[in-house]
Design a protein around this motif. Structure first.
Motif, mmCIF file in Angstrom:
data_model
loop_
_atom_site.group_PDB
_atom_site.id
_atom_site.type_symbol
_atom_site.label_atom_id
_atom_site.label_comp_id
_atom_site.label_asym_id
_atom_site.label_seq_id
_atom_site.Cartn_x
_atom_site.Cartn_y
_atom_site.Cartn_z
ATOM 1 N N LYS A 1 0.803 -1.230 0.000
ATOM 2 C CA LYS A 1 0.000 0.000 0.000
ATOM 3 C C LYS A 1 0.835 1.278 0.000
ATOM 4 N N VAL A 2 2.134 1.168 -0.235
ATOM 5 C CA VAL A 2 2.969 2.371 -0.377
ATOM 6 C C VAL A 2 2.812 2.914 -1.795
ATOM 7 N N GLU A 3 2.517 4.211 -1.915
ATOM 8 C CA GLU A 3 2.292 4.829 -3.223
ATOM 9 C C GLU A 3 3.645 5.196 -3.839
ATOM 10 N N GLY A 4 4.068 4.405 -4.821
ATOM 11 C CA GLY A 4 5.352 4.633 -5.465
ATOM 12 C C GLY A 4 5.289 5.617 -6.608
ATOM 13 N N ALA A 5 4.116 5.795 -7.170
ATOM 14 C CA ALA A 5 3.829 6.757 -8.237
ATOM 15 C C ALA A 5 2.348 7.083 -8.112
ATOM 16 N N PRO A 6 1.885 8.181 -8.685
ATOM 17 C CA PRO A 6 0.478 8.552 -8.527
ATOM 18 C C PRO A 6 -0.472 7.405 -8.891
ATOM 19 N N GLY A 7 -1.220 6.941 -7.896
ATOM 20 C CA GLY A 7 -2.201 5.879 -8.106
ATOM 21 C C GLY A 7 -1.608 4.494 -8.249
ATOM 22 N N ILE A 8 -0.285 4.350 -8.006
ATOM 23 C CA ILE A 8 0.396 3.054 -8.148
ATOM 24 C C ILE A 8 0.933 2.650 -6.777
ATOM 25 N N TYR A 9 0.495 1.476 -6.276
ATOM 26 C CA TYR A 9 0.803 1.081 -4.912
ATOM 27 C C TYR A 9 1.586 -0.234 -4.861
ATOM 28 N N GLY A 10 2.462 -0.311 -3.876
ATOM 29 C CA GLY A 10 3.225 -1.531 -3.660
ATOM 30 C C GLY A 10 2.356 -2.654 -3.136
ATOM 31 N N VAL A 11 2.792 -3.883 -3.360
ATOM 32 C CA VAL A 11 2.006 -5.048 -2.940
ATOM 33 C C VAL A 11 2.911 -6.092 -2.275
ATOM 34 N N GLN A 12 4.010 -5.637 -1.666
ATOM 35 C CA GLN A 12 4.953 -6.582 -1.078
ATOM 36 C C GLN A 12 5.190 -6.300 0.393
ATOM 37 N N LYS A 13 5.347 -7.376 1.138
ATOM 38 C CA LYS A 13 5.647 -7.275 2.572
ATOM 39 C C LYS A 13 6.320 -8.569 2.988
ATOM 40 N N LYS A 14 7.611 -8.483 3.315
ATOM 41 C CA LYS A 14 8.343 -9.692 3.658
ATOM 42 C C LYS A 14 9.659 -9.332 4.327
ATOM 43 N N THR A 15 10.173 -10.270 5.115
ATOM 44 C CA THR A 15 11.519 -10.156 5.677
ATOM 45 C C THR A 15 12.399 -11.213 5.033
ATOM 46 N N VAL A 16 13.551 -10.798 4.538
ATOM 47 C CA VAL A 16 14.490 -11.691 3.848
ATOM 48 C C VAL A 16 15.804 -11.692 4.625
ATOM 49 N N ASN A 17 16.320 -12.885 4.880
ATOM 50 C CA ASN A 17 17.596 -13.016 5.580
ATOM 51 C C ASN A 17 18.587 -13.780 4.712
ATOM 52 N N PHE A 18 19.819 -13.284 4.649
ATOM 53 C CA PHE A 18 20.862 -14.045 3.957
ATOM 54 C C PHE A 18 22.164 -13.934 4.728
ATOM 55 N N THR A 19 23.081 -14.831 4.418
ATOM 56 C CA THR A 19 24.349 -14.919 5.134
ATOM 57 C C THR A 19 25.504 -14.592 4.195
ATOM 58 N N VAL A 20 26.457 -13.846 4.687
ATOM 59 C CA VAL A 20 27.679 -13.585 3.930
ATOM 60 C C VAL A 20 28.685 -14.671 4.285
ATOM 61 N N GLY A 21 29.186 -15.356 3.271
ATOM 62 C CA GLY A 21 30.128 -16.446 3.503
ATOM 63 C C GLY A 21 31.546 -15.944 3.715
ATOM 64 N N ARG A 22 32.513 -16.815 3.441
ATOM 65 C CA ARG A 22 33.915 -16.418 3.553
ATOM 66 C C ARG A 22 34.238 -15.349 2.524
ATOM 67 N N SER A 23 35.309 -14.618 2.729
ATOM 68 C CA SER A 23 35.717 -13.597 1.766
ATOM 69 C C SER A 23 36.557 -14.234 0.665
ATOM 70 N N GLN A 24 36.153 -14.016 -0.597
ATOM 71 C CA GLN A 24 36.989 -14.440 -1.721
ATOM 72 C C GLN A 24 36.993 -13.351 -2.788
ATOM 73 N N VAL A 25 38.184 -12.854 -3.076
ATOM 74 C CA VAL A 25 38.375 -11.818 -4.087
ATOM 75 C C VAL A 25 39.453 -12.314 -5.035
ATOM 76 N N SER A 26 39.112 -12.406 -6.316
ATOM 77 C CA SER A 26 40.045 -12.911 -7.327
ATOM 78 C C SER A 26 40.430 -11.778 -8.259
ATOM 79 N N THR A 27 41.728 -11.574 -8.433
ATOM 80 C CA THR A 27 42.217 -10.451 -9.244
ATOM 81 C C THR A 27 42.845 -10.971 -10.531
ATOM 82 N N VAL A 28 42.326 -10.476 -11.660
ATOM 83 C CA VAL A 28 42.835 -10.827 -12.986
ATOM 84 C C VAL A 28 43.745 -9.713 -13.468
ATOM 85 N N ASP A 29 45.005 -10.064 -13.725
ATOM 86 C CA ASP A 29 45.961 -9.107 -14.271
ATOM 87 C C ASP A 29 46.085 -9.378 -15.766
ATOM 88 N N VAL A 30 45.586 -8.444 -16.576
ATOM 89 C CA VAL A 30 45.588 -8.644 -18.022
ATOM 90 C C VAL A 30 47.010 -8.678 -18.579
#
Length: 400
Positions: free
Chosen positions: A216-245
């Motif tokens: 019911k949140v009005e995102g634009a004139p006469g246009i309303y949201g229809v979502q209501k939820k809680t989402v949970n996620f987990t951040v895993g280990r850190s992995q960063v891969s660097t490509v040297d061209v």
């Protein structure tokens, strides 16, 4: 581009009571007749259906039934016209009912409910209503999904199916928090895309909670949201891969320690690879790659590219390559691709190869950083790559 899921049903119910009717004798009856009418009291159970009878903009999240001073005995909900049943369940204490799944937009439904009070007297209520239409509502597809474990570079990203003009109203009804305590800020790339991230990568092992209260949140004139939820996620280990061209080598660093160095083949001089920080947004054991889908001619059409992981919305992948010249392998020596990052592999994705190792050891949300390419830096809105925007510019794109 992204794995996208639409939000599920709300646990909250907005109660709009219906007028109950009872059949019986005349209210003006006298004598014994009047005494009988007084003794034959109606049920004290009061049923309330959230969607009012005859309404045409009912919520697809908050539909349900509640009863006070009694317990529900039966609730039946169907799609009007077809009679298709809508599964649902009465609560353990018998005081409420709700559908098991989110309702469809722009659909007419019927609900009939009965309940009994402490003296087993029956009450009934009915409602025929239509949920809010697609033309009058908006939905945001989002990533990551509930329960996911992702890499430290994974932003929260919404794409709305309608243009949002009141960005402040929409953003203020979405909160993203982390157990790490990092400040998380939203950034609008345009009227339909809103991403959230902290200033630096997520802390490994942190828990992130996204609360969406757009119903019911009005995102634009006469246009309303229809979502209501809680989402949970987990951040895993850190992995960063660097490509040297320059060296055609990728160095994989996990939790601060180098775990592997892999020879690669990046883009050719005619089709260079973007520089910058790129987040793995999708993973495919095998996928088809056709040059025409990325604005090229008929240079290639490979139906079974192995171990492919998407890095940009415009078509940059890091993937296995089995079609290379076996007599003159390019990996670690030369860039030969059309902009992707190739690793040695075999057809059918079955071999014990460096491409398979990297695929098996990567999460959606892991970072692949490309440096020393003659190309430009990847755009922050090309894929999930907002890390390529300075924090000041990022926060300037927030509506709250």
């Amino acid at each position: 581009m992204r794995a996208r899921r639409v939000l599920g049903a709300s646990a909250a119910l907005m109660v709009g009571a219906l007028t109950l009717t009872a059949c019986g004798g005349s209210a003006n009856a006298e004598g014994d007749k009047g005494k009988d009418a007084k003794d034959a009291k109606t049920s004290t159970a009061s049923i309330a259906i959230s969607a009012k009878d005859g309404s045409t903009d009912a919520s697809i999240n908050a539909t349900g039934v509640k009863v006070s001073e009694g317990k529900l005995t039966q609730v039946k909900m169907t799609v009007a016209g077809s009679g298709t049943a809508v599964p649902g369940a009465i609560s353990a204490d018998g005081t409420s009912w709700k559908p098991k799944e989110q309702l469809d937009r722009g659909t007419k439904y019927e609900i009939s409910a009965t309940a009994k009070d402490a003296n087993n007297r029956v009450a009934a209520a009915n409602s025929i209503f239509t949920t809010v239409s697609s033309a009058k509502s908006f939905i945001g597809t989002y990533t990551p999904d509930n329960g996911a474990t992702v890499g430290v570079g994974m932003p929260v990203s919404f794409t709305f199916d309608r243009a949002i003009t009141d960005k402040k109203a929409v953003q203020s009804h979405i909160s993203v928090t982390s157990s790490s305590g990092q400040q998380v800020v939203g950034h609008w790339f345009d009227s339909q895309r809103l991403d959230f991230r902290p200033e630096d990568y997520w802390k490994a092992g942190s828990k992130v909670t996204m609360k969406i209260d757009l119903d019911k949140v009005e995102g634009a004139p006469g246009i309303y949201g229809v979502q209501k939820k809680t989402v949970n996620f987990t951040v895993g280990r850190s992995q960063v891969s660097t490509v040297d061209v320059r060296t055609q080598t990728m160095t994989v660093v996990r939790d601060g320690q180098t775990v592997k160095s892999i020879p690669v083949s990046t883009g050719s001089p005619q089709h260079t690879t973007y520089n910058g920080q790129m987040v793995i947004s999708e993973k495919f054991v095998q996928t088809r790659m056709n040059s025409q889908t990325v604005g090229m001619g008929g240079e290639y059409d490979i139906p079974d590219v192995p171990h492919a992981m998407r890095l940009t919305g415009s078509g940059t992948f890091i993937h296995g390559n089995y079609w290379y010249n076996k007599g003159n392998p390019p990996f670690g020596r030369a860039g030969t691709s059309h902009g992707c990052i190739g690793l040695a592999d075999v057809q059918s994705a079955q071999g014990d190869t460096s491409a398979k190792w990297f695929f098996d050891n990567s999460l959606v949300g892991d970072l692949v950083i490309v440096k020393n390419s003659p190309d430009t830096k990847v755009g922050p809105d090309n894929g999930l790559n907002g890390w390529n925007m300075a924090w000041g510019a990022w926060t300037a794109g927030s509506a709250v």
